[in-house]
Design an enzyme around this catalytic site. Structure first.
Site, PDB file in Angstrom:
ATOM      1  N   GLN A 195       0.829  -1.206   0.000  1.00  0.00           N
ATOM      2  CA  GLN A 195       0.000   0.000   0.000  1.00  0.00           C
ATOM      3  C   GLN A 195       0.865   1.259   0.000  1.00  0.00           C
ATOM      4  O   GLN A 195       0.328   2.352  -0.075  1.00  0.00           O
ATOM      5  CB  GLN A 195      -0.892   0.028   1.249  1.00  0.00           C
ATOM      6  N   GLU A 209       0.647  -1.704   4.553  1.00  0.00           N
ATOM      7  CA  GLU A 209       1.120  -0.325   4.634  1.00  0.00           C
ATOM      8  C   GLU A 209       2.583  -0.268   5.050  1.00  0.00           C
ATOM      9  O   GLU A 209       3.387   0.412   4.421  1.00  0.00           O
ATOM     10  CB  GLU A 209       0.266   0.466   5.631  1.00  0.00           C
ATOM     11  N   ARG A 226      -5.068   7.416  17.672  1.00  0.00           N
ATOM     12  CA  ARG A 226      -6.382   7.383  17.021  1.00  0.00           C
ATOM     13  C   ARG A 226      -7.436   6.838  17.989  1.00  0.00           C
ATOM     14  O   ARG A 226      -8.562   7.340  18.031  1.00  0.00           O
ATOM     15  CB  ARG A 226      -6.302   6.520  15.764  1.00  0.00           C
ATOM     16  N   GLU A 240     -12.912   3.123   6.046  1.00  0.00           N
ATOM     17  CA  GLU A 240     -12.852   2.668   7.433  1.00  0.00           C
ATOM     18  C   GLU A 240     -14.110   2.926   8.255  1.00  0.00           C
ATOM     19  O   GLU A 240     -14.468   2.096   9.107  1.00  0.00           O
ATOM     20  CB  GLU A 240     -11.658   3.337   8.136  1.00  0.00           C
TER      21      GLU A 240
END
Length: 1372
Positions: free
Chosen positions: A812, A847, A925, A1306
């Protein structure tokens, strides 16, 4: 006796004759490596995902008919298809000559996202159609047929709904209703009118345009004007589907049909390590077994294939007896039905169903139990090839069939060359120890006789697994009782058999003795349960874990059987009492219902130009190629000249010193070129990481987790490299402690440095003191495996004498791969090009963790100056690459008497694993999202990343958000239970509103949260269904329903400010075609499709003129990862910027020739020497957050949504079913509603797995147990909500993103927690039956074990488990 060494078969009509076949080769290997047919994919290598599905066809000369079967090419030995025809996805259609009806439907119905699973799903459906052609005289398959056909297929992207809807049009039900209507906006199953639904119909809309056609093809507008299908926006138009015509299918090879000569050939195929025999007579088989008593007899290879692949087993002699007629016979005898041991499970299923339909019910009770078990036995592809004999002889202690065979006292016929024939009863003495039985080494199992039942015999089998379809049992059982009827029902005979409770299938003989001579009443039930508890103990450290749950199932199963039999034997006579009606739910299982769905979205206005693609439901640009197998993934790329294959050598200890690494045995293997390790790299460069370099590329002295890279073997091919890698000897010295869980890490103060975070807002202590109520709670949320269908893969190609490097990787983040390779090798980044065409799913797992593989491959390629390739096996990928972070938190929540939130003091931790990776950002987050969508005036949040001896956990869809929000919803659940009010009431009263300030001081603008809430309440009919659920629960003791409505508020942006940038490159060619490149990766989310739609609008040309080839670091440099749901936002604006530059240059030519065509304007500009290429750039404005001052805007905007889910649980087993889900999402003005709805559904089902099914388990020493689809369960086709409704909020443009759209990847995932909290609601009802009320802890995922043990009752009270023993497994 003539022997043959040539394997002859057909592939897509082409004859293959090969005298050099290695018996160890699978059909998948042969297709991909020898024939270069790469549409068939490798997903798991254990027959659990279906990505490798092909159709295998043969001609049954005895019956005079064709047989078409779906099969797993990853398990099927290529030798086993001798004399058969194989059809792959390439063989049924392609984009050049035309798609098959199956391929067209899955693509046009938006049933393909990443596309890696698509060819396998296509072939499962195709094989079903062909089988129905033959077996049913040309009939169309039913929905039930389709449900069964897909039991062995997995999809991680779509959520399954669009696949089912596309293929529904090929079913008998579709034909019966005579419908050829489009699947329109508003509903895709009933085609009904959406009148009266605010987001489904434009009735009263100021623009006056309609959103859909109704059931008769008309419109719901007041004028009554009839609109043609092309005049309304639709998800997919079924009128354009080509009909399926069986007469146009490829013919079966005449050679195989005309002559049985290949069927009668005795094969003896010798390989380097294995010899394959295919005898054609019983005498030949017995001679082989006499000469090779340790030989493995295989039919479907479904067990041996897995042992060879994952347990490194080598069986020098394999015998394939599928042409020995005695082993293939099906014969009815006086005792029952005799099946040859090579008869497949599918053939047994068909025969027994026929008998059930023709014989009296009382004669077929054993048959019915077998058929029921077969439905849940593996997938269709496995049942098509696996034989009953293999199931018996394998002797798995959790076999679904062996308890049935033992309880039924089935007769087995054995034969050997020296000993002749003998018959044995399959009872509790048949199995002698783990996977051992009384069959002698030289004996062959000839047949099994499944007996008829009789009128006074009651027989039933039960199974409980993690997932309903295609899953191995946790515990299973079969019960057989003979009861004398009369004044009192007295048990004359009883057999109880259990699986999953010992190393073998167990016959509970002592309990059977308790039953004999007793009256079938409640007193007997109590005696039997006590006997079972005594006879079936489990050690607290028994393999498989879940001790209390497994023991409780032994009681639950018998109780279910007791209730069912009670109703039958006590139905007559004035003396008999029937059980209360509400208790009968014990014997009633969860029903299987065909799914229904609807989708609502805002359509484009009628005045939008037809060539403007924005807002239209265009299929994924790669969908048709994915459906035909033409879409190329990394490992599909043809091999380069002189290419080598790399296989990693991974650590096998979680915490240990590496004393010695000896690669000499591996280097001695022919074909091995090198062992690459830390000695091949500058020690200063032997580290990597996305933020800090705290991991070694090659481990030098200490292993901190399993799955770290010690080195890599590079060899001529995959088989050689993998075989040699297993020969590398590593000597360890264990180090203590081994930290696996968050609790252990906290106790030992094992944290990653610099990861402690503190956020405060308001005066928490004062607010808690002033609160009417303060509740303290804690909860744990488990991790999740990404399970992208395409594992990590990389190809590195040195160029220019090793001065340049081209890297093709399934990542990614190609720019990071480029950067890390540069740092590791010392080669400047401008000499390295990283390219990505597409990847087969990512979800965050590709990622940062792709560097684990990309770095060794690149280093090896440069050292050897040859192309090097590697694609990880599924178990390697799961062991090494990490997953979603487990979280543990404890909180104090203050609230008013009415449930108004006043203060929250929360402390939580994540399990980061051995290195930091992105864990600190994930933690942050979670801190931003721990309040979810609720206003909490006073908060204090402490958090930290735990350092454990597990593979490093990493980004995963939601990136900490779902874990943080889970804490909020648990608080609401606790408050509601404490106040005894509906949780929906508490949730609604605390929702954020426009202008509110979050605990991180971002002011909410364009907040549509309450709109989403009210619309979801209306669409789901919540109030009425709440009453219905309560009513149902009063009427049923052992089945309970639950209802929950959950909001989400997900912030959109990278929280690291510098990442919020993107670039694009647009090139216009003189023929008017446009090549577009941007910084994003296509991984199934439709990013390339959306970017083409954006470019279409700006340039004013049809999307057909625009093409995206790939993402490459030499086209767009310094890109951010395609992550954080921001791919469309960032790249869309960059694409818009580049296209606007092009249009500014073309505007003078358009003005000069306003009636001209695009091609004319382009040509004119070219001849005027105007540049027709442009770069675009975008950076998000007004964004950035300061942790020190708790100020700024971490997010660009928020995506809002609400979901309402209803479930039903079986209180005795913990099984559950999602009856209905309604979702309302605010996605602004969608760039592509079909893609966005697919993202909503796919995220929801992935979240459903997170919160209910998917559980990672480790040994206490940090070894991953759940390392493939056999042990780690994803949601399957049968797990989607029975009714699945998705609505996109209308009239909510978003000024902060491209064309008023919103991010979608998401945010919907957390809405699946509505299922979790609906389950918790149902459990609350069950607990109330025994006087339990108030808050209770339920950790995530809500597995069947957790559900059952939370539903406390008299059965669970009988179970005690010792606690001072180290358990077999640990959930980190």
């Amino acid at each position: 006796m003539a022997t043959y060494q040539e394997v002859i078969f057909y592939v897509n009509g082409k004859r293959i004759a090969d005298k050099n076949v290695n018996p160890e080769w699978t059909l998948l290997y042969y297709l991909r490596n020898k024939l270069r047919l790469c549409g068939t994919k490798l997903g798991c290598a254990e027959g659990g995902c279906g990505a490798c599905t092909v159709m295998v066809s043969r001609y049954d000369h005895k019956a005079g008919r064709l047989v078409h079967l779906s099969a797993n090419a990853c398990l099927t030995p290529v030798c086993a298809v001798h004399g058969q025809a194989v059809t792959t996805v390439e063989g049924i259609g392609n984009t050049k000559t035309g798609l098959h009806a199956v391929q067209q439907r899955i693509a046009a119905a938006h049933g393909s996202q990443c596309g890696f699973c698509t060819p396998g799903i296509v072939m499962s459906m195709y094989a079903l159609l062909r089988a129905c052609d033959v077996e049913g005289g040309g009939r169309a398959p039913t929905m039930k047929d389709m449900e069964v056909a897909f039991q062995g297929n997995l999809c991680r992207c779509t959520g399954y709904r669009p696949i089912i809807e596309g293929f529904r049009t090929l079913t008998e039900e579709w034909e019966r209703c005579g419908s050829r209507l489009p699947a329109v906006n508003g509903t895709s199953t009933t085609n009904g009118c959406c009148k009266g639904l605010a987001n489904g119909c434009s009735k009263g809309d100021p623009n006056g345009w309609c959103c859909k056609a109704n059931g008769d093809g008309g419109c719901c507008s007041s004028s009554g004007e009839q609109l043609a299908p092309g005049d309304v926006e639709i998800l997919f138009d079924t009128s354009k589907f080509k009909p399926y015509d069986s007469s146009q299918e490829p013919i079966f090879p005449p050679e195989l049909k005309l002559s049985p000569i290949l069927d009668h050939q005795y094969l003896a195929i010798k390989g380097p390590r294995v010899t394959w025999y295919r005898p054609t007579t019983l005498d030949q088989l017995l001679l082989l077994k006499h000469n090779h008593p340790q030989a493995k007899i295989i039919v479907g290879n479904t067990e041996v294939g897995v042992e060879v692949k994952f347990k490194n087993c080598v069986y020098p002699v394999l015998i394939h007896p599928t042409r020995v007629k005695e082993l293939l016979q099906i014969e009815q005898t006086d005792a029952g039905i005799k099946f040859g041991s090579s008869v497949t499970l599918n053939e047994i299923d068909s025969k027994l169903k026929a008998e059930i339909n023709s014989l009296p019910e009382h004669k077929t009770r054993v048959f019915a139990a077998v058929v029921e078990m077969l439905h849940w036995f593996a997938g269709k592809q496995i049942r098509n090839v696996a034989a009953v004999g293999g199931n018996i002889m394998t002797g798995s202690p959790i076999s679904d069939l062996n308890p049935v065979f033992i309880a039924a006292n089935c007769m087995l016929e054995l034969v050997s060359k020296e000993g002749g024939y003998r018959t044995v009863t399959m009872n509790g003495s048949f199995f002698t120890s783990y996977r051992k039985n009384i069959v002698k080494p030289d004996e062959v199992l000839l047949s099994i006789t499944i007996p008829f039942s009789h009128e006074f015999m009651y027989f039933k089998a039960y199974k409980q697994a993690r997932r309903r379809d295609d899953d191995i049992a946790i515990v299973n059982a079969a019960f057989n009782v003979e009861i004398q009827r009369g004044a009192s029902p007295i048990v004359q005979k009883a057999t109880l058999a259990y699986g999953g409770m010992a190393p073998t299938t167990l016959e509970a003989k002592q309990t059977a003795q308790v039953l004999k001579g007793k009256k079938w009443d409640m007193k007997l039930l109590e005696e039997v349960c006590n006997a079972i508890v005594k006879e079936l103990p489990l050690s607290p450290d028994a393999p498989g874990g879940m001790i209390a749950y497994r023991r409780s199932l032994t009681l639950s199963f018998f109780y279910k059987f007791f209730v069912e039999v009670y109703g039958k034997v006590n139905c007559n006579g004035p003396q008999q009492e029937s059980l209360p009606e509400r208790l009968l739910s014990a014997s009633q299982g969860l029903s299987t219902v065909h799914p229904q769905s609807s989708q609502y979205f805002q359509v484009v206005p009628p005045n939008q130009p037809k060539m403007d693609a924005v807002g239209r439901t265009i299929p994924h640009m790669s969908a048709f190629k994915q459906a035909t197998g033409e879409a190329v993934y990394c490992d599909d790329i043809p091999h380069y000249e002189n290419e080598l294959y790399l296989s990693l050598v991974l650590t096998t200890r979680a915490h240990a010193k590496i004393i010695k690494v000896d690669a000499a045995p591996a280097l001695a293997v022919e074909g091995v070129h090198a062992f690459i390790s830390a000695s091949d790299i500058d020690p200063k460069r032997n580290s990597f990481g996305p933020i800090i370099h705290d991991e070694e590329i090659f481990v030098t002295s200490t292993a901190y987790s399993t799955g770290q890279v010690i080195g890599a073997i590079v060899a001529i091919d995959q088989a050689t490299a993998q075989q040699a890698a297993k020969m590398v000897k590593v000597e360890y010295e264990d180090i203590t402690p081994v930290i696996v869980t968050i609790e252990d890490a906290v106790a030992k103060e094992s944290f990653h440095k610099g990861t402690h975070r503190l956020m405060k807002d308001g005066d928490v202590d004062a607010a808690l003191k002033e609160s009417a109520h303060v509740f303290k709670g804690e909860v744990h949320m488990g991790g999740q495996e990404h399970f992208y269908l395409e594992t990590h893969s990389t190809i590195a190609i040195p160029r220019e004498e090793g001065n340049e490097l081209e890297v093709i990787s399934s990542t990614q983040h190609p720019s990071e791969a480029q950067k890390l390779i540069s740092e590791a090798t010392g080669m400047p980044a401008n000499h390295i090009v990283c390219r990505v065409k597409r990847i087969g799913g990512g979800f965050g797992g590709k990622e940062s963790r792709g560097a684990l593989l990309a770095l060794p491959v690149a280093i090896a390629a440069l050292k050897l100056n040859r192309p090097v390739r590697c694609m990880l096996d599924r178990d390697e990928d799961m062991i090494a690459s990490g997953g979603r972070h487990p979280f543990y938190g404890k909180y104090s929540i203050g609230f008013s008497k009415e449930g108004k939130l006043l203060a929250c003091d929360i402390e939580f931790y994540n399990n980061a694993g051995h290195s930091l990776d992105l864990s600190a950002s994930v933690l942050e987050r979670a801190i931003f999202h721990f309040q979810n969508a609720y206003k909490i005036p006073n908060i204090r949040c402490k958090a930290a990343c735990c350092k454990t001896n597990l593979p490093s956990n990493t980004a995963f869809r939601g990136f900490g958000g779902p874990q943080g929000m889970f804490f909020a919803e648990n608080m609401i659940s606790d408050i509601s239970a404490l106040l005894n009010v509906d949780p929906a009431q508490v949730r609604e009263s605390n929702l954020y509103e426009e202008g509110d300030r979050t605990h991180y001081n971002q002011v909410l603008e364009h907040c549509t949260l309450k709109r989403c809430w009210s619309e979801c309440m209306q669409r789901s009919d919540y109030e009425k269904r709440r009453l219905d659920v309560n009513s149902f629960n009063k009427q049923h003791r052992w089945r309970k329903r639950g209802l929950s409505i959950i909001p989400t508020m997900f912030g959109i942006a990278f929280t690291a400010k510098f990442l919020n940038q993107s670039g694009a490159l647009v090139m216009v060619y003189t023929d008017g075609s446009v090549l577009l490149t941007h910084g994003g990766i296509e991984m199934g989310q439709g990013l390339h499709t959306k970017m083409i739609q954006v470019a279409s609008r700006v340039l004013g040309i049809p999307e057909t003129k625009i093409y995206i080839s790939e993402t490459s670091t030499d086209k767009v440099p310094n890109t951010s990862a395609t992550a954080a749901s921001s791919g469309s936002d960032l790249n869309g604006m960059a694409v818009m910027n580049a296209c606007q530059t092009i249009m500014e240059r073309l505007n003078p030519f358009i003005a000069a020739n306003p009636k001209g065509k695009w091609e004319e304007w382009v040509s004119a500009a070219y001849f005027e020497r105007v540049s027709l290429s442009a770069t675009g750039f975008y950076r998000t404005s007004d964004i950035g957050y300061d942790w020190e001052t708790n100020s700024g805007n971490p997010f660009n905007y928020f995506t809002f949504g609400v979901a309402c889910s209803e479930v039903e649980i079986d209180c005795l087993t913990g099984d559950h079913q999602v009856l209905r889900t309604d979702i309302v999402m605010d996605l602004g003005e969608s760039l592509n509603p079909a893609i966005d709805i697919g993202q909503v559904e796919g995220a929801f089902i992935q979240g459903y797995g997170l919160y209910t099914l998917e559980e990672l388990t480790y040994s206490p020493n940090g070894i991953l147990y759940s390392r493939g689809p056999g042990a780690y369960k994803l949601p399957g086709f049968a797990d989607i909500p029975v009714q699945f409704n998705v609505s996109l909020l209308r009239g909510a443009p978003n000024p902060r993103a491209v064309y008023s759209s919103k991010a979608v990847g998401e945010p919907p995932l957390f809405l699946a927690s509505s299922v979790f909290f609906a389950i918790k609601d149902a459990i609350s009802s069950a607990r109330s039956e025994v006087g339990l009320s108030g808050p209770f802890r339920l950790d995530s995922p809500a597995t069947s074990a957790r559900i059952r043990m939370a539903c406390q009752d008299d059965f669970t009270k009988k179970i005690t488990v010792g606690k001072d023993v180290t358990p077999w497994n640990i959930v980190p």
